[in-house]
Design an enzyme around this catalytic site. Structure first.
Site, PDB file in Angstrom:
ATOM      1  N   HIS A   1      52.404  82.217  27.905  1.00  0.00           N
ATOM      2  CA  HIS A   1      52.402  81.013  28.745  1.00  0.00           C
ATOM      3  C   HIS A   1      53.609  80.998  29.686  1.00  0.00           C
ATOM      4  O   HIS A   1      53.492  80.703  30.878  1.00  0.00           O
ATOM      5  CB  HIS A   1      52.471  79.745  27.875  1.00  0.00           C
ATOM      6  CG  HIS A   1      51.249  79.478  27.052  1.00  0.00           C
ATOM      7  ND1 HIS A   1      51.296  79.234  25.699  1.00  0.00           N
ATOM      8  CD2 HIS A   1      49.934  79.406  27.397  1.00  0.00           C
ATOM      9  CE1 HIS A   1      50.071  79.018  25.244  1.00  0.00           C
ATOM     10  NE2 HIS A   1      49.221  79.117  26.256  1.00  0.00           N
TER      11      HIS A   1
ATOM     12  N   LYS B   1      41.176  65.997  18.589  1.00  0.00           N
ATOM     13  CA  LYS B   1      41.609  67.249  17.960  1.00  0.00           C
ATOM     14  C   LYS B   1      42.890  67.003  17.169  1.00  0.00           C
ATOM     15  O   LYS B   1      43.614  66.053  17.441  1.00  0.00           O
ATOM     16  CB  LYS B   1      41.878  68.314  19.031  1.00  0.00           C
ATOM     17  CG  LYS B   1      40.609  68.864  19.644  1.00  0.00           C
ATOM     18  CD  LYS B   1      40.868  70.220  20.265  1.00  0.00           C
ATOM     19  CE  LYS B   1      39.556  70.830  20.749  1.00  0.00           C
ATOM     20  NZ  LYS B   1      39.771  71.995  21.589  1.00  0.00           N
TER      21      LYS B   1
ATOM     22  N   ARG C   1      43.692  86.887  30.077  1.00  0.00           N
ATOM     23  CA  ARG C   1      44.221  87.962  29.240  1.00  0.00           C
ATOM     24  C   ARG C   1      43.316  89.190  29.269  1.00  0.00           C
ATOM     25  O   ARG C   1      43.771  90.315  29.239  1.00  0.00           O
ATOM     26  CB  ARG C   1      44.365  87.488  27.786  1.00  0.00           C
ATOM     27  CG  ARG C   1      45.495  86.528  27.588  1.00  0.00           C
ATOM     28  CD  ARG C   1      45.402  85.859  26.260  1.00  0.00           C
ATOM     29  NE  ARG C   1      44.190  85.048  26.174  1.00  0.00           N
ATOM     30  CZ  ARG C   1      43.945  84.157  25.240  1.00  0.00           C
ATOM     31  NH1 ARG C   1      44.814  83.967  24.274  1.00  0.00           N
ATOM     32  NH2 ARG C   1      42.830  83.450  25.251  1.00  0.00           N
TER      33      ARG C   1
ATOM     34  N   SER D   1      47.801  81.317  21.019  1.00  0.00           N
ATOM     35  CA  SER D   1      48.491  80.330  20.176  1.00  0.00           C
ATOM     36  C   SER D   1      47.875  80.293  18.783  1.00  0.00           C
ATOM     37  O   SER D   1      48.587  80.139  17.785  1.00  0.00           O
ATOM     38  CB  SER D   1      48.396  78.942  20.815  1.00  0.00           C
ATOM     39  OG  SER D   1      49.079  78.923  22.043  1.00  0.00           O
TER      40      SER D   1
END
Ligand code: PNS
Length: 158
Positions: A17, A41, A90, A127
């Site tokens: 990040h 969440k 990515r 993450s």
């Protein structure tokens, strides 16, 4: 002034990040990091904790601002006066979902998205994996900034 919005969950922020945010600074005059707060969440770090972490990690970059948002990303982009959303890619596996979101955001508000190819050293980094490794007692020192490694240690091992 051209502003880019780097949105994400950042639960927690990783070296990947930070790499994307710093590379945005080479192109845009102002970079807003937008931390999503999704009440449905249950992240490991609260939105306040994630904002605080990012502020500490990016304190040397005066052209970066950190905030949090609920609801539509394009609405937040307007409130911070962002011209474009920037996301890191990515690998091709990221592409389908990111492309779908980019097209939806354009449909909703004519908001453009630009993609930064993440540095190859971070292509495997997420993450979720960082949290799993840290929870299972693995060493995450090469994956996240020292402050994040320390906070993960505190979360899982007190
Ligand atoms: O770090 P992430 O999990 O890839 O970030 C995803 C994020 C926060 C960018 C995405 O979930 C998002 O934009 N959420 C806001 C909701 C929204 O605007 N949805 C409609 C457009 S796709």
């Amino acid at each position: 002034m051209s502003t880019a919005l780097c949105p994400g969950s950042f639960d927690p922020p990783t070296n990947g990040h930070i790499d994307v945010i710093e590379r945005c600074l080479d192109v845009f005059e102002r970079v807003v990091v937008g931390v999503i707060h999704n009440p449905s969440k249950s992240p490991l770090f609260s939105a306040e904790e994630r904002v605080g972490l990012l502020e500490d990690l990016l304190t040397d970059h005066p052209r970066v601002e950190v905030g949090s948002f609920e609801g539509l990303l394009v609405d937040y982009a307007k409130t911070v006066d962002a011209r474009v959303i920037v996301k890191g890619l990515r690998a091709v596996t990221d592409f389908d979902y990111e492309f779908q979101m980019a097209q939806m955001n354009y449909e909703l508000a004519n908001m453009d998205t630009m993609f930064v190819a993440t540095s190859p050293v971070y292509s495997y980094l997420s993450s979720s994996l960082v949290k799993e490794v840290a929870r299972l007692g693995g060493n995450v020192d090469s994956l996240v900034p020292p402050l994040v490694a320390q906070r993960l240690q505190e979360k899982f091992y007190g």
